[in-house]
Design a protein around this motif. Structure first.
Motif, PDB file in Angstrom:
ATOM      1  N   LYS A 318      82.724 -10.251  76.728  1.00  0.00           N
ATOM      2  CA  LYS A 318      83.740  -9.382  76.142  1.00  0.00           C
ATOM      3  C   LYS A 318      83.821  -9.629  74.638  1.00  0.00           C
ATOM      4  O   LYS A 318      83.928 -10.763  74.185  1.00  0.00           O
ATOM      5  CB  LYS A 318      85.100  -9.640  76.773  1.00  0.00           C
ATOM      6  N   LEU A 319      83.793  -8.529  73.890  1.00  0.00           N
ATOM      7  CA  LEU A 319      83.915  -8.620  72.437  1.00  0.00           C
ATOM      8  C   LEU A 319      85.380  -8.786  72.054  1.00  0.00           C
ATOM      9  O   LEU A 319      86.246  -8.099  72.593  1.00  0.00           O
ATOM     10  CB  LEU A 319      83.342  -7.372  71.750  1.00  0.00           C
ATOM     11  N   THR A 320      85.631  -9.685  71.121  1.00  0.00           N
ATOM     12  CA  THR A 320      86.972  -9.855  70.560  1.00  0.00           C
ATOM     13  C   THR A 320      86.828  -9.938  69.039  1.00  0.00           C
ATOM     14  O   THR A 320      85.739 -10.234  68.510  1.00  0.00           O
ATOM     15  CB  THR A 320      87.641 -11.125  71.091  1.00  0.00           C
ATOM     16  N   LEU A 321      87.918  -9.705  68.336  1.00  0.00           N
ATOM     17  CA  LEU A 321      87.835  -9.646  66.878  1.00  0.00           C
ATOM     18  C   LEU A 321      87.367 -10.961  66.281  1.00  0.00           C
ATOM     19  O   LEU A 321      86.707 -10.963  65.231  1.00  0.00           O
ATOM     20  CB  LEU A 321      89.189  -9.235  66.284  1.00  0.00           C
ATOM     21  N   ASP A 322      87.680 -12.089  66.904  1.00  0.00           N
ATOM     22  CA  ASP A 322      87.260 -13.364  66.338  1.00  0.00           C
ATOM     23  C   ASP A 322      85.762 -13.599  66.494  1.00  0.00           C
ATOM     24  O   ASP A 322      85.202 -14.491  65.863  1.00  0.00           O
ATOM     25  CB  ASP A 322      88.041 -14.517  66.964  1.00  0.00           C
ATOM     26  N   LYS A 323      85.092 -12.782  67.333  1.00  0.00           N
ATOM     27  CA  LYS A 323      83.647 -12.903  67.514  1.00  0.00           C
ATOM     28  C   LYS A 323      82.865 -11.970  66.579  1.00  0.00           C
ATOM     29  O   LYS A 323      81.636 -11.983  66.576  1.00  0.00           O
ATOM     30  CB  LYS A 323      83.260 -12.578  68.962  1.00  0.00           C
ATOM     31  N   LEU A 324      83.618 -11.174  65.819  1.00  0.00           N
ATOM     32  CA  LEU A 324      83.000 -10.145  64.977  1.00  0.00           C
ATOM     33  C   LEU A 324      83.280 -10.409  63.504  1.00  0.00           C
ATOM     34  O   LEU A 324      84.307 -10.976  63.142  1.00  0.00           O
ATOM     35  CB  LEU A 324      83.521  -8.756  65.354  1.00  0.00           C
ATOM     36  N   ALA A 325      82.351  -9.981  62.673  1.00  0.00           N
ATOM     37  CA  ALA A 325      82.517 -10.047  61.209  1.00  0.00           C
ATOM     38  C   ALA A 325      82.020  -8.727  60.626  1.00  0.00           C
ATOM     39  O   ALA A 325      81.535  -7.850  61.352  1.00  0.00           O
ATOM     40  CB  ALA A 325      81.752 -11.224  60.641  1.00  0.00           C
ATOM     41  N   TYR A 326      82.148  -8.596  59.324  1.00  0.00           N
ATOM     42  CA  TYR A 326      81.717  -7.342  58.670  1.00  0.00           C
ATOM     43  C   TYR A 326      81.012  -7.718  57.386  1.00  0.00           C
ATOM     44  O   TYR A 326      81.593  -8.269  56.459  1.00  0.00           O
ATOM     45  CB  TYR A 326      82.894  -6.396  58.426  1.00  0.00           C
ATOM     46  N   LYS A 327      79.707  -7.427  57.373  1.00  0.00           N
ATOM     47  CA  LYS A 327      78.868  -7.816  56.252  1.00  0.00           C
ATOM     48  C   LYS A 327      77.879  -6.693  55.928  1.00  0.00           C
ATOM     49  O   LYS A 327      77.638  -5.797  56.726  1.00  0.00           O
ATOM     50  CB  LYS A 327      78.084  -9.094  56.585  1.00  0.00           C
ATOM     51  N   ARG A 328      77.324  -6.790  54.737  1.00  0.00           N
ATOM     52  CA  ARG A 328      76.244  -5.880  54.356  1.00  0.00           C
ATOM     53  C   ARG A 328      74.973  -6.262  55.117  1.00  0.00           C
ATOM     54  O   ARG A 328      74.800  -7.438  55.466  1.00  0.00           O
ATOM     55  CB  ARG A 328      75.983  -5.972  52.847  1.00  0.00           C
ATOM     56  N   PRO A 329      74.075  -5.266  55.346  1.00  0.00           N
ATOM     57  CA  PRO A 329      74.050  -3.876  54.870  1.00  0.00           C
ATOM     58  C   PRO A 329      74.835  -2.940  55.779  1.00  0.00           C
ATOM     59  O   PRO A 329      75.214  -3.308  56.899  1.00  0.00           O
ATOM     60  CB  PRO A 329      72.556  -3.542  54.914  1.00  0.00           C
ATOM     61  N   GLY A 330      75.019  -1.717  55.285  1.00  0.00           N
ATOM     62  CA  GLY A 330      75.773  -0.731  56.047  1.00  0.00           C
ATOM     63  C   GLY A 330      74.895   0.117  56.938  1.00  0.00           C
ATOM     64  O   GLY A 330      74.894   1.361  56.818  1.00  0.00           O
ATOM     65  N   GLU A 331      74.155  -0.511  57.820  1.00  0.00           N
ATOM     66  CA  GLU A 331      73.201   0.211  58.673  1.00  0.00           C
ATOM     67  C   GLU A 331      73.639   0.263  60.126  1.00  0.00           C
ATOM     68  O   GLU A 331      72.907   0.780  60.975  1.00  0.00           O
ATOM     69  CB  GLU A 331      71.821  -0.462  58.578  1.00  0.00           C
ATOM     70  N   GLY A 332      74.808  -0.278  60.431  1.00  0.00           N
ATOM     71  CA  GLY A 332      75.264  -0.294  61.808  1.00  0.00           C
ATOM     72  C   GLY A 332      76.627   0.350  61.956  1.00  0.00           C
ATOM     73  O   GLY A 332      76.962   1.309  61.265  1.00  0.00           O
TER      74      GLY A 332
END
Length: 358
Positions: A318-332
């Protein structure tokens, strides 16, 4: 005139009465890339009385007191010189223009197929010249220095009447009727550009009030430009950024030359730089549509971010916000959607910084 800024290099009377000097001014304007070079056409005796005094700026700039008549006699561009200048302009690939200050001069200019007839600020209340200019049925550029909105409206009423009728008005009511009619308003839109102007040489920037261009555009529904008497280049460039469709700027071969307008004029290299700057600004104005420029599209992938794994994730986890980040590049997946991934099962195994699949 095209949709781009029409640049008038105002030679005015800076030829000092010399045809050779006038030709050199044409050369300078052409080399600077101006659309037109404009002179002033008048018979001194038809323009001023013997008792007419100089303006203070004319006294300051000529370093002599006295009357306008003697000064203007020295600055006349003889009618017979116009054809020579017109031919020289054709040779140099620049349009010839001149402002007519009396009926005889205006009639001469009306035969020269100029881009427009220029009405100077001082004549915005000269009904007979306004009427004569309008009845030539050519494009008109009306300078509005020293004017109120009421002055401009009265001038436009005369022009509207002249564009619609061949005679003279019998009453102010007849002028107002022409101005107020749909036909008169359309005739004005088809023929007239207004120039904001401050009639002082040089004009201090604090006197310019470029926002008045917006006021005139809104009040009269006509294209608006700017006749610039300030020193330097900045105010003309700002006027273009504010929507001026015409720019007029005095120039000379040398500011130290004798005469009333040289001191407030650009020298050749400055004129060239002003035209260059205006062409850059008019390109930069573009359209009113806000969206990514074609040149930006590749950069979106580089500069924007995607949702990535902040730590190793196993497929089905299960995905949760603490398992996710937001980084470059903007391809996803865009970080704008990160909240909506919560509680979804991971579709694949992910290592740190791998793009989360949609």
């Amino acid at each position: 005139m095209s949709h781009s800024v029409f640049f008038i290099a105002e030679a005015g009377v800076n030829h000092n009465g010399s045809l050779d000097l006038a030709r050199r001014l044409v050369d300078v304007a052409a080399e600077a890339g101006a659309d037109a070079v404009k002179f002033q056409t008048f018979k001194a005796e038809n323009l001023v009385t013997a008792s007419a005094r100089k303006a203070q700026y004319q006294i300051d700039n000529t370093q002599e007191d006295g009357g306008q008549l003697a000064m203007l006699r020295r600055l006349e561009l003889p009618h017979e010189d116009h054809e020579a200048l017109l031919e020289h302009c054709r040779t140099r690939g620049i349009a010839f223009m001149s402002t007519g200050f009396d009926a005889e001069s205006l009639a001469l200019l009306g035969q020269l197929n100029m881009p427009a007839i220029k009405i100077p600020s001082g004549d915005i209340t000269c009904g007979p010249l306004l009427l004569q200019a309008a009845q030539l049925h050519q494009k008109l550029i009306v300078s509005t220095g020293m004017s109120t909105l009421g002055d401009i409206e009265q001038a436009l009423a005369v022009i509207a009447f002249g564009l619609m009728h061949s005679g003279t008005p019998a009453s102010r009511a007849e002028l107002q009727a022409a101005y107020s009619s749909p036909e008169g308003r359309q005739a004005l839109r088809d023929h007239v550009t207004l120039l904001h102007c401050v009639t002082q040489y040089p004009a201090p920037p604090s006197s310019v009030h470029l926002r008045a261009m917006d006021t005139m555009r809104d009040a009269f529904g006509l294209p608006v430009g700017y006749s610039d008497h300030t020193l330097g280049l900045e105010v003309s460039i700002a006027a273009v950024a504010r929507g001026a469709t015409v720019i007029e700027k005095h120039f000379t071969l040398d500011r130290s030359m004798p005469g009333p307008d040289h001191a407030a004029s650009l020298e050749p290299e400055e004129l060239k730089e002003l035209v260059r700057s205006i062409r850059v600004v008019e390109q930069a104005l573009g359209t009113a549509i806000k969206g990514p420029a074609r040149e930006e599209l590749d950069n979106r992938r580089v500069a924007r971010r995607s949702v990535v794994a902040a730590r190793p994730i196993e497929r089905g986890e299960k995905l949760t916000l603490d398992k996710l980040a937001y980084k470059r590049p903007g391809e996803g997946i865009s970080p704008m959607d990160i909240w909506f991934l919560a509680d979804r099962p991971a579709r694949d195994d992910y290592q740190v910084d791998e793009l989360i699949a949609p």
